[in-house]
Design an enzyme around this catalytic site. Structure first.
Site, PDB file in Angstrom:
ATOM      1  N   GLU A  70       0.858  -1.251  -0.005  1.00 38.09           N
ATOM      2  CA  GLU A  70      -0.088   0.136   0.106  1.00 38.09           C
ATOM      3  C   GLU A  70       0.954   1.315   0.064  1.00 38.09           C
ATOM      4  O   GLU A  70       0.513   2.405  -0.524  1.00 38.09           O
ATOM      5  CB  GLU A  70      -0.954   0.051   0.957  1.00 38.09           C
ATOM      6  CG  GLU A  70      -2.116  -0.915   0.895  1.00 38.09           C
ATOM      7  CD  GLU A  70      -1.675  -2.188   1.830  1.00 38.09           C
ATOM      8  OE1 GLU A  70      -0.367  -2.450   2.022  1.00 38.09           O
ATOM      9  OE2 GLU A  70      -2.681  -3.098   1.883  1.00 38.09           O
ATOM     10  N   GLN A 133      -9.113  -6.435  11.704  1.00 36.87           N
ATOM     11  CA  GLN A 133      -8.702  -5.280  10.676  1.00 36.87           C
ATOM     12  C   GLN A 133      -9.545  -4.124  10.865  1.00 36.87           C
ATOM     13  O   GLN A 133      -9.766  -3.451   9.953  1.00 36.87           O
ATOM     14  CB  GLN A 133      -8.583  -6.001   9.116  1.00 36.87           C
ATOM     15  CG  GLN A 133      -7.736  -6.907   8.757  1.00 36.87           C
ATOM     16  CD  GLN A 133      -7.311  -7.184   7.608  1.00 36.87           C
ATOM     17  OE1 GLN A 133      -8.224  -7.186   6.652  1.00 36.87           O
ATOM     18  NE2 GLN A 133      -6.191  -7.901   7.284  1.00 36.87           N
ATOM     19  N   MET A 492      23.832  10.034   4.109  1.00 37.56           N
ATOM     20  CA  MET A 492      23.810  11.290   4.878  1.00 37.56           C
ATOM     21  C   MET A 492      24.001  11.157   6.518  1.00 37.56           C
ATOM     22  O   MET A 492      24.390  11.761   7.029  1.00 37.56           O
ATOM     23  CB  MET A 492      22.653  11.785   4.573  1.00 37.56           C
ATOM     24  CG  MET A 492      22.293  13.293   5.150  1.00 37.56           C
ATOM     25  SD  MET A 492      23.392  14.422   4.365  1.00 37.56           S
ATOM     26  CE  MET A 492      22.413  14.929   2.817  1.00 37.56           C
TER      27      MET A 492
END
Length: 581
Positions: A70, A133, A492
């Site tokens: 998702e 869910q 970084m």
């Protein structure tokens, strides 16, 4: 193109007329509404609570893109929206499906990207029972959406969808979430789609206050060292041409923030470059010395002000133009606030504005850029430098490709060494700084523009956060070029640990990851690798000449740092230029 115009043009591509008054299910109603809004592509992932929607999708004209996660779906929808200016649409099921959208929603909210996020939920009779869910996704996303809805009645669904698209794409764009319980999706009712939206409390200010615009014009007439700072608001408003005309007519140099990079041509003679933490010397010197700063659609982000707002451009009168009144005065109190759409504000100012007395100032800014350009040294061991890879990509595309990035060193090197020529061609997570954004965003952009060159540039860390979407590139034979600047670490973070934590490199080693070439081949995608400049040029040429997706791993100098740099907490005059200083 203003956001309002973008919406209208989107609707021109709408589908055949739907039968009004026909009794349909909630899920059928939803898909009819999307078609009437001109939606072509929907990115998503099915699950139990959205099975009625997916059953209706089976015979729909909508093109559904099944991602492998998702989060990949919402970043793809985001990339589609950033590249086109049209709203991106994503569908996810309840519970973990919906919560997997959260990072993508926050990413879009921070960067003002129009998204319509559709989530399923358990039936209303189960809401609040900790059903399987079940998640309160409207509560979870309330702080990170422009607006969200929980649909209780099927009769409200068309109005809510109409409002959602209107809110997502007008004013300051942003993500809108619609949570639909399963019983609403399966209920039936006559379908009617409203022609207009009536929201009494939502009325974005597009046209500026003309007295404030006149005040800005008088300030320009008096200024000796004026500068424009332009951000993502210029891109969102489609004000690129107006900005060029305004800058040329006034002879004012232009600083482009990270989000504003593709909003003003990087090769224009008035373009200074990017400011702030990893910005160029000339841009930061201009901010330190300007007497009039005109901010168009930028937030005065802490990566530019360094959080030292009292010392920021302290010799300048500041004009702040933004369509969101909440941004005016949030970080910097402007001398002249102007609320309005950037395109409309500039179009209002251009007929009246006069050339500034700025020839000497423009010459000074150009001199700063010539004295201290972005630069890097060759590796004494002959290793491939990441800056050279970005330079090479720019040289072979002339700045016309759509380039997406994740977040980190590679993002800054792209910002520094790639000069963007085309609008909406730089897609990156500027505000939230989301690793794993770049590759799925490139997929969304490639679906929007199948004939354009789309290049995803990632580090080896960020790419591994959504690499599963290689399956989408393979399944649809998308011609996206996937570039990985592999330095075997979180670059970084390593740079900050080197500079500020006494070389204590804590948990940044990614040496034991994966063979990216074999990974690409496992998905049925061509994989290439280079570790020298000569190899890099050869494999990149091969990638560009290959139809379909190609993954190119560039093994680059692991100890390379991003310079210039202003350390957090310092002011812009405390810039470190790098090893050559």
């Amino acid at each position: 193109m203003s956001t309002d115009t973008a919406m209208v043009e989107n609707k021109k591509a709408s589908m055949p007329a739907m039968g009004m008054g026909e009794v349909v299910t909630g899920s059928e109603m939803l898909l009819r509404c999307l078609l009437l809004e001109g939606v072509e592509h929907v990115f998503g992932y099915p699950g139990g609570a959205v099975l009625p929607i997916y059953d209706s999708l089976y015979s729909s004209q909508l093109k559904h893109v099944l991602t492998r996660h998702e989060q990949g779906a919402i970043h793809a929808a985001d990339g589609y929206a950033r590249a086109t200016g049209k709203p991106g649409v994503v569908i996810a099921t309840s519970g973990p499906g919906a919560t997997n959208l959260v990072t993508g929603i926050a990413t879009a909210q921070m960067d003002s990207v129009p998204l319509v996020c559709i989530t399923g939920n358990v039936a209303q009779s189960l809401i609040g029972t900790d059903a399987f869910q079940e998640a309160n996704i409207t509560g979870i996303t309330l702080p990170i959406t422009k607006h969200n809805y929980f649909v209780r009645n099927i009769e409200d669904l068309p109005r809510i969808i109409k409002e959602a698209f209107h809110i997502a794409t007008t004013g300051r764009p942003g993500p809108v979430l619609i949570d639909i319980p399963k019983d609403v999706n399966t209920a039936k009712a006559p379908f009617y789609y409203p022609e207009s939206v009536k929201l009494r409390t939502y009325n974005p200010t597009v046209k500026p206050n003309y007295m404030q615009v006149d005040k800005m014009l008088k300030a320009i007439a008096k200024a000796k060292k004026p500068v424009i700072v332009t951000g993502g608001g210029t891109v969102t408003a489609g004000a690129e041409q107006e900005l060029i005309e305004f800058a040329e007519k006034t002879n004012i140099p232009v600083i482009t923030t990270l989000m504003g990079l593709a909003g003003f041509p990087g090769t224009h003679e008035l373009c200074i470059g990017m400011p702030g933490m990893h910005g160029c010397y000339a841009a930061n010197q201009a901010l330190l010395n300007t007497d009039l700063l005109i901010n168009i659609g930028a937030r005065f982000d802490d990566r530019i002000t360094m959080g030292r707002t009292k010392e920021f451009a302290q010799n300048a009168k500041i004009v702040h133009i933004d369509i969101d009144p909440a941004e005016i005065g949030k970080n910097i109190n402007p001398y002249i606030p102007i609320v309005g759409d950037a395109k409309t504000v500039l179009a209002t100012a251009i007929p009246k504005v006069q050339r500034a007395d700025s020839d000497e100032w423009v010459a000074q800014v150009k001199a700063w850029n010539q004295e201290q350009p972005y630069r890097y040294s060759k590796s004494p061991e002959g290793r491939l430098k990441p800056q050279r890879v970005v330079e090479m990509i720019y040289e072979t595309t002339a700045g016309n490709a759509i380039v997406t990035t994740d977040v980190g060193q590679h993002q800054m090197w792209v910002a520094q060494y790639y000069k963007f020529s085309a609008v909406r061609s730089f897609l990156s997570s500027g505000g939230l700084g989301t690793m794993g954004f770049g590759f799925p965003a490139a997929i969304g952009a490639q679906f929007a523009y199948p004939d354009r060159l789309v290049i995803s540039v990632s580090g080896d860390g960020g790419f591994q956060m959504n690499l599963q979407e290689l399956a989408i590139a393979a399944a649809h034979n998308l011609p996206v070029k996937i570039v990985i600047l592999n330095n075997n670490c979180l670059g970084m973070v390593r740079q900050w640990q080197e500079l500020f934590y006494d070389n204590r490199y804590s948990h940044i080693d990614l040496t034991e990851s994966v063979d990216f070439v074999k990974l690409a081949e496992a998905y049925g995608i061509k994989g290439l690798r280079a570790s020298t400049e000569e190899q890099a040029e050869n494999v990149w040429r091969e990638a560009l000449n290959t139809n379909g997706p190609v993954l190119v791993e560039f093994k680059v100098e692991p100890g390379e740092n991003v310079f210039p740099m202003v350390a957090a907490g310092n002011t812009l005059d405390q810039m470190v230029l790098g090893d050559e200083e």
